[in-house]
Write a protein that holds these residues in place. Sequence first.
Motif, short mmCIF file in Angstrom:
data_model
loop_
_atom_site.label_atom_id
_atom_site.label_comp_id
_atom_site.label_asym_id
_atom_site.label_seq_id
_atom_site.Cartn_x
_atom_site.Cartn_y
_atom_site.Cartn_z
N ALA A 72 0.89 -1.08 0.10
CA ALA A 72 -0.05 0.04 0.03
C ALA A 72 1.02 1.20 -0.04
O ALA A 72 0.50 2.10 -0.75
CB ALA A 72 -0.84 -0.16 1.05
N GLU A 73 1.96 1.29 0.69
CA GLU A 73 2.63 2.32 0.83
C GLU A 73 3.57 2.66 -0.66
O GLU A 73 3.83 3.73 -1.13
CB GLU A 73 3.96 2.20 1.94
CG GLU A 73 5.06 3.37 1.90
CD GLU A 73 4.20 4.63 2.65
OE1 GLU A 73 5.20 5.56 2.74
OE2 GLU A 73 2.97 4.76 3.05
N THR A 74 3.89 1.48 -1.14
CA THR A 74 4.75 1.79 -2.60
C THR A 74 3.82 2.21 -3.42
O THR A 74 4.16 3.07 -4.13
CB THR A 74 4.92 0.35 -2.90
OG1 THR A 74 6.00 -0.26 -1.98
CG2 THR A 74 5.69 0.14 -4.45
N VAL A 75 2.62 1.93 -3.53
CA VAL A 75 1.53 2.43 -4.18
C VAL A 75 1.10 4.00 -3.99
O VAL A 75 1.25 5.07 -4.92
CB VAL A 75 0.09 1.65 -4.29
CG1 VAL A 75 -0.97 2.32 -5.04
CG2 VAL A 75 0.15 0.29 -4.76
N ARG A 76 0.98 4.23 -2.78
CA ARG A 76 0.90 5.73 -2.30
C ARG A 76 1.97 6.49 -2.93
O ARG A 76 1.73 7.70 -3.34
CB ARG A 76 0.84 5.85 -0.72
CG ARG A 76 0.15 6.99 -0.34
CD ARG A 76 0.32 7.10 1.19
NE ARG A 76 1.69 7.33 1.68
CZ ARG A 76 2.77 8.00 1.59
NH1 ARG A 76 2.32 9.34 0.93
NH2 ARG A 76 3.84 7.99 2.16
N ILE A 77 3.15 6.10 -2.81
CA ILE A 77 4.44 6.72 -2.98
C ILE A 77 4.57 7.00 -4.72
O ILE A 77 4.82 8.12 -5.05
CB ILE A 77 5.77 6.29 -2.68
CG1 ILE A 77 5.75 6.46 -0.94
CG2 ILE A 77 6.94 6.83 -3.36
CD1 ILE A 77 6.77 5.70 -0.35
N LEU A 78 4.23 5.94 -5.35
CA LEU A 78 3.96 6.23 -6.72
C LEU A 78 3.01 7.01 -7.13
O LEU A 78 3.36 7.98 -8.21
CB LEU A 78 4.06 4.88 -7.58
CG LEU A 78 5.16 3.86 -7.41
CD1 LEU A 78 4.65 2.39 -7.75
CD2 LEU A 78 6.39 4.28 -8.28
#
Length: 162
Positions: free
Chosen positions: A129-135
């Motif tokens: 979820a954090e990876t998607v949020r950062i992208l």
Amino acid sequence: MSRERQNLLSRAALGVFRLNGQFLSVADELARPAGLTAAWWQVLGAVLPEPLPVAGIARVMGITRQSVQRVADLLVGKGLAEYLPNPAHRRAKLLSPTAAGRTAVAAIGPGHASLADRLARALGEDGFAETVRILERLSAVLDEIDRAATDVTKTPGAVTEP
């Protein structure tokens, strides 16, 4: 300090370029059994929620209008999509998936779900979820920077930095 920032930008760009290639390769593998390519899936996916004009698909997907037009014409030719009248614009028809197009995209679902599960296990739910949020944040900030630069160049008498 500027050199460090340039290095970060270069690393980010190279990482995203590599990630794009990886996603395209995986998308082609997922789409192939459904009779689609990654590009066909991408364009069909953009119009699943609602029909859109080619220019709208290009904006949403971040690709050129010309490449969307080529894919849209192929999808229509294969019976996977159709052009509909656009009440907002006489010449810019709306692209909409046909039942066959929706069926083809649905056939990708099990492989897509499996890959999502493997990524979640590898990254952890929170990490995924954090990876998607950062992208998504990086994309939004690049859009903001682009809009700000466009606004400056359109302002009469504006001074731009070299």
